[in-house]
Design an enzyme around this catalytic site. Structure first.
Site, PDB file in Angstrom:
ATOM      1  N   LYS A   1     -24.105   1.893 -41.188  1.00  0.00           N
ATOM      2  CA  LYS A   1     -24.415   2.641 -41.741  1.00  0.00           C
ATOM      3  C   LYS A   1     -26.001   2.533 -42.696  1.00  0.00           C
ATOM      4  O   LYS A   1     -26.427   1.146 -41.898  1.00  0.00           O
ATOM      5  CB  LYS A   1     -23.843   2.296 -43.810  1.00  0.00           C
ATOM      6  CG  LYS A   1     -23.671   0.943 -44.406  1.00  0.00           C
ATOM      7  CD  LYS A   1     -24.816   0.322 -44.911  1.00  0.00           C
ATOM      8  CE  LYS A   1     -24.396  -0.828 -45.522  1.00  0.00           C
ATOM      9  NZ  LYS A   1     -26.050  -1.003 -45.966  1.00  0.00           N
TER      10      LYS A   1
ATOM     11  N   ASP B   1     -19.258  -3.588 -49.633  1.00  0.00           N
ATOM     12  CA  ASP B   1     -19.444  -2.085 -48.988  1.00  0.00           C
ATOM     13  C   ASP B   1     -17.710  -0.907 -48.228  1.00  0.00           C
ATOM     14  O   ASP B   1     -18.608  -0.296 -47.870  1.00  0.00           O
ATOM     15  CB  ASP B   1     -20.224  -1.984 -47.475  1.00  0.00           C
ATOM     16  CG  ASP B   1     -21.477  -2.494 -48.249  1.00  0.00           C
ATOM     17  OD1 ASP B   1     -21.795  -2.121 -49.052  1.00  0.00           O
ATOM     18  OD2 ASP B   1     -22.176  -3.083 -47.692  1.00  0.00           O
TER      19      ASP B   1
END
Length: 285
Positions: free
Chosen positions: A11, A136
């Site tokens: 990401k 996350d």
């Protein structure tokens, strides 16, 4: 099914703001997360018993401290799964890079075990479990384009980002996320990224609106400590990117390009200029 393969996507943060320090010592954040095509790959195989892990990356532990192992153990302990699993992790995402490499591997392990053992656990429950491994992990289970709030666990899926090309550059340094947040002085931050405006730009497919609002308050800590980050951002812009930014707590930086040809030229140029950096050309996923 005795074997299952799954990709674990990295990401980047198109925008990252920190709102305040929480009483528990963590920070409340507001950020735009975006999956990209750069990914690791996990191969999961049913075994008679136990959890074992191997990897092609010499610097990674295969023991109980690895997030993939922790994720597998969490799944087996929570759902009393009979038998065992062997997981092989093929690493492509740079480690300690600010791209959630460990978290996305843990997320992929959880999703892979869910599929391999036909557990049929719904995604919201997997995301809730993943929070105990790392902030996350829930996003990495969800993937795509999303607004993340709270400690990163409050997620709102957004429309897919407009098409563009992403040049990802990882300098030959590592940055401690703990160090960055411990040294973040919110009182001294003069400019916060317009995350709400970026959400509106994403929903209206306005790439210019996204580019104009890119920002990361953690750069106020990481860039002064590691000037190479700012140098790389500047060089990426010189090579034609519309904007460039540090991802997460760093040290990885990325640049946004509208033209694949321009992005490929910049990629080859950076590789030729500096053999110590890692350079990847990818797109949003």
């Amino acid at each position: 099914m005795n074997e299952y393969r799954i990709k674990a996507y990295a990401k980047i943060n198109l925008g990252l703001d920190v709102i305040r320090r929480l009483p528990n010592g963590y920070h409340e954040v507001k950020m735009i997360m975006q999956s990209i095509g750069l990914c690791d790959e996990l191969t999961l195989e049913r075994m008679p018993e136990g959890i074992t892990l191997t990897t092609d990356h010499p610097e990674l532990s295969c023991g109980e401290d690895n997030l993939v192992y922790k994720a597998a153990k969490l799944m087996f302990d929570t759902y009393h799964i009979p038998g065992g699993v062997h997981i092989h992790l093929q690493k492509n995402i740079p480690i300690a890079a600010g791209m959630a490499g460990g978290s996305t591997d843990a997320a992929a392990a959880m999703k892979g075990i869910n599929r391999l053992f036909d557990l049929e656990i719904p995604m919201p429950r997997l995301m809730e479990l993943g929070m105990s491994i790392g902030a996350d992990v829930p996003y990495c289970i969800l993937g795509g384009t999303a607004l993340a709030e709270g400690m990163g666990e409050k997620l709102t899926p957004l429309a897919p980002a407009p098409d563009f090309y992403i040049l990802v550059v990882k300098p030959h340094i590592s940055v401690s996320t703990k160090y960055v947040y411990e040294h973040l002085d919110l009182a001294k931050i003069q400019r916060h990224p317009d995350i709400d405006g970026m959400v509106r730009s994403i929903e209206s497919s306005s790439l210019q609106g996204i580019l104009d609002r890119m920002g990361n308050v953690l750069e106020t800590v990481t860039v002064p400590a590691y000037p190479v980050i700012d140098n790389l951002k500047r060089r990426i812009r010189e090579l034609g990117s519309i904007n460039s930014l540090m991802s997460g707590s760093g040290p990885t930086v990325f640049g946004i390009f509208l033209s694949e040809q321009a992005a490929e030229f910049a990629c080859e140029q950076l590789k030729a200029e500096n053999s110590s950096i890692q350079v990847f050309l990818t797109t949003p996923t």
